[in-house]
Design a protein around this motif. Sequence first.
Motif, PDB file in Angstrom:
ATOM      1  N   ASP A  88       9.037  52.876  54.717  1.00  0.00           N
ATOM      2  CA  ASP A  88      10.439  53.314  54.757  1.00  0.00           C
ATOM      3  C   ASP A  88      11.415  52.318  54.139  1.00  0.00           C
ATOM      4  OD1 ASP A  88       9.995  55.829  55.941  1.00  0.00           O
ATOM      5  OD2 ASP A  88       9.778  54.899  57.898  1.00  0.00           O
ATOM      6  N   GLU A  89      11.604  51.179  54.778  1.00  0.00           N
ATOM      7  CA  GLU A  89      12.560  50.197  54.271  1.00  0.00           C
ATOM      8  C   GLU A  89      11.866  48.867  53.992  1.00  0.00           C
ATOM      9  OE1 GLU A  89      15.634  50.707  53.458  1.00  0.00           O
ATOM     10  OE2 GLU A  89      15.746  52.765  54.201  1.00  0.00           O
ATOM     11  N   GLY A  90      12.306  48.184  52.928  1.00  0.00           N
ATOM     12  CA  GLY A  90      11.776  46.858  52.633  1.00  0.00           C
ATOM     13  C   GLY A  90      12.279  45.846  53.653  1.00  0.00           C
ATOM     14  N   LYS A  91      11.462  44.885  53.989  1.00  0.00           N
ATOM     15  CA  LYS A  91      11.850  43.866  54.973  1.00  0.00           C
ATOM     16  C   LYS A  91      11.639  42.478  54.386  1.00  0.00           C
ATOM     17  CE  LYS A  91      11.003  46.690  59.079  1.00  0.00           C
ATOM     18  NZ  LYS A  91      10.329  46.784  60.398  1.00  0.00           N
ATOM     19  N   ALA A  92      12.697  41.703  54.388  1.00  0.00           N
ATOM     20  CA  ALA A  92      12.619  40.339  53.876  1.00  0.00           C
ATOM     21  C   ALA A  92      12.037  39.420  54.942  1.00  0.00           C
ATOM     22  CB  ALA A  92      14.007  39.863  53.467  1.00  0.00           C
ATOM     23  N   ILE A  93      11.727  38.184  54.547  1.00  0.00           N
ATOM     24  CA  ILE A  93      11.258  37.195  55.515  1.00  0.00           C
ATOM     25  C   ILE A  93      12.356  36.963  56.538  1.00  0.00           C
ATOM     26  CG2 ILE A  93      10.587  34.781  55.805  1.00  0.00           C
ATOM     27  CD1 ILE A  93       9.287  34.895  53.068  1.00  0.00           C
ATOM     28  N   ASP A  94      12.010  37.042  57.804  1.00  0.00           N
ATOM     29  CA  ASP A  94      12.977  36.912  58.892  1.00  0.00           C
ATOM     30  C   ASP A  94      13.219  35.436  59.212  1.00  0.00           C
ATOM     31  OD1 ASP A  94      14.601  37.195  61.065  1.00  0.00           O
ATOM     32  OD2 ASP A  94      13.066  38.012  62.397  1.00  0.00           O
TER      33      ASP A  94
END
Length: 526
Positions: A88-94
Amino acid sequence: MFESLQERLGSILNGLTGRGALSEADVSAALREVRRALLEADVALEVVRSFVEKVREKAVGAAVVKSIKPGQMVVKIVHDELVAMLGDEGKAIDLNAPAPVVVMMVGLQGSGKTTTTGKIAKRLTDRQGKKVLMASLDTRRPAAQEQLRQIGEQVKVATLPIVAGQSPVDIAKRAVQAGRLGGHDVVILDTAGRTHIDEPLMVEMADIRKVSSPHEILLVADALTGQDAVNLARNFDERVGITGLVLTRMDGDGRGGAALSMRAVTGKPVKLIGVGEKMDALEEFHPKRIANRILGMGDIVSLVEKASETIDAEKAAAMAKKMQSGKFDLNDLADQLRQMQSMGGMGGIMGMMPGMGKMKDQMASAGFDDKMFKQQLAIIGSMTKAERGNPDLLKHSRKKRIAAGSGTDAAAINKLLKMHRQMADMMKAMGGKGKGGGMMRGLMGGMAQKMGLGGMMPGMGGMPDLSKIDPRQLEELRKQAEAAGMGGGGLPKGLGGLPGGGLPGLPGGPRLPGMGGGLPGLPKKK
């Protein structure tokens, strides 16, 4: 990436969109081909089964089969399920944790952990202004710690000093302490790998995790390993508990099945993908954009992002001013060729434009590829300063010398000069209008003329003015592009537009077959 899958799915789905009506048998037959294409692309069997069944449930209903454009509806369903499969959505390094945020890199030997550690450190330093400390915990592989130290020097990121005889757990403790005392925002732990998963490796990973309390545990996997990468992800997640995935060598994989499978199997997001050997060849993973590429819908947002990173605005403005006086010499042409190389070459750019993926093959067969860029740069590099500034000086004897110096022949030099003349004419006609976007239009338009595609790509007239795109505008661009469905109305106003899903600025240009000018199943922008 995904070239073979894109070709197969495009052929299958185009067969559906070209029909006025569909029966359930038509949909089932197409889904059998989709299943085969996914399996050949190395997507895990369990993932393929789930994907096909979800599409079938939505695609064989009366609402689809009896709709006005059932083929487009089916393509939209396939697109939406691809996005769901990819996350669904891209996730960057948290990095939302008290400093120093500890990022633990895990994976098998040879997957590219150490290089990826350097790439991530460079990315966090350059783009987010973070103070990063890297530490190598690999005491088994000869010179592993020295390798990370050299990468640190290359990307200008601090590395933990090497202390002989320390265990990986001791190094992890020291790294976290050094990060805290040194005021670092992020500490990246580059752990050791093995040639295969074994008990000692998993015990070591668990011990390192216990003493360092990482906020992120990223599994680095080689996309070329296919099904093995899926099993690897499952095992590491069960034993260590990963928070995300980084896939390397995505630029060399025509199948891409690992990327489609690993997220679906583990439920963990693919956060980054390695797309080359250079230290800046690392991209965020955006599921919707990847799904668009796979289905041949293009990825104009990524193209604009890449352009904003590579185009030198001051240099583009200076060249635009030069062109206003009708000047465009071979030095300028060389700059444009290098700019296109840095954006992924002709194939890379075309692959991110809606409806243009198939033209890559035409261009390659006509000799317009990255090899041509290198050849033309070699020819220009073999000229004197005076010759580059005034191509009219190039008579027979000079061409003979240049051909010997560049390893080419007079015919190749003549082709280059002809393309330069065509481009210079286009640039003069535009009067320098558009800066970076205008120059890129002229370059691609000149190449199109050489291919005999001038009627299809005259000057790339609607290509966005890339030099004017401020990186701060990209989030708004992304929202507008998604709201517009990337079809029908094309790009938001002010960006040139991609009318009809065809070529930029050409309402009558080639379109995605049977899709009525917009992307499948997506309404035209009012």
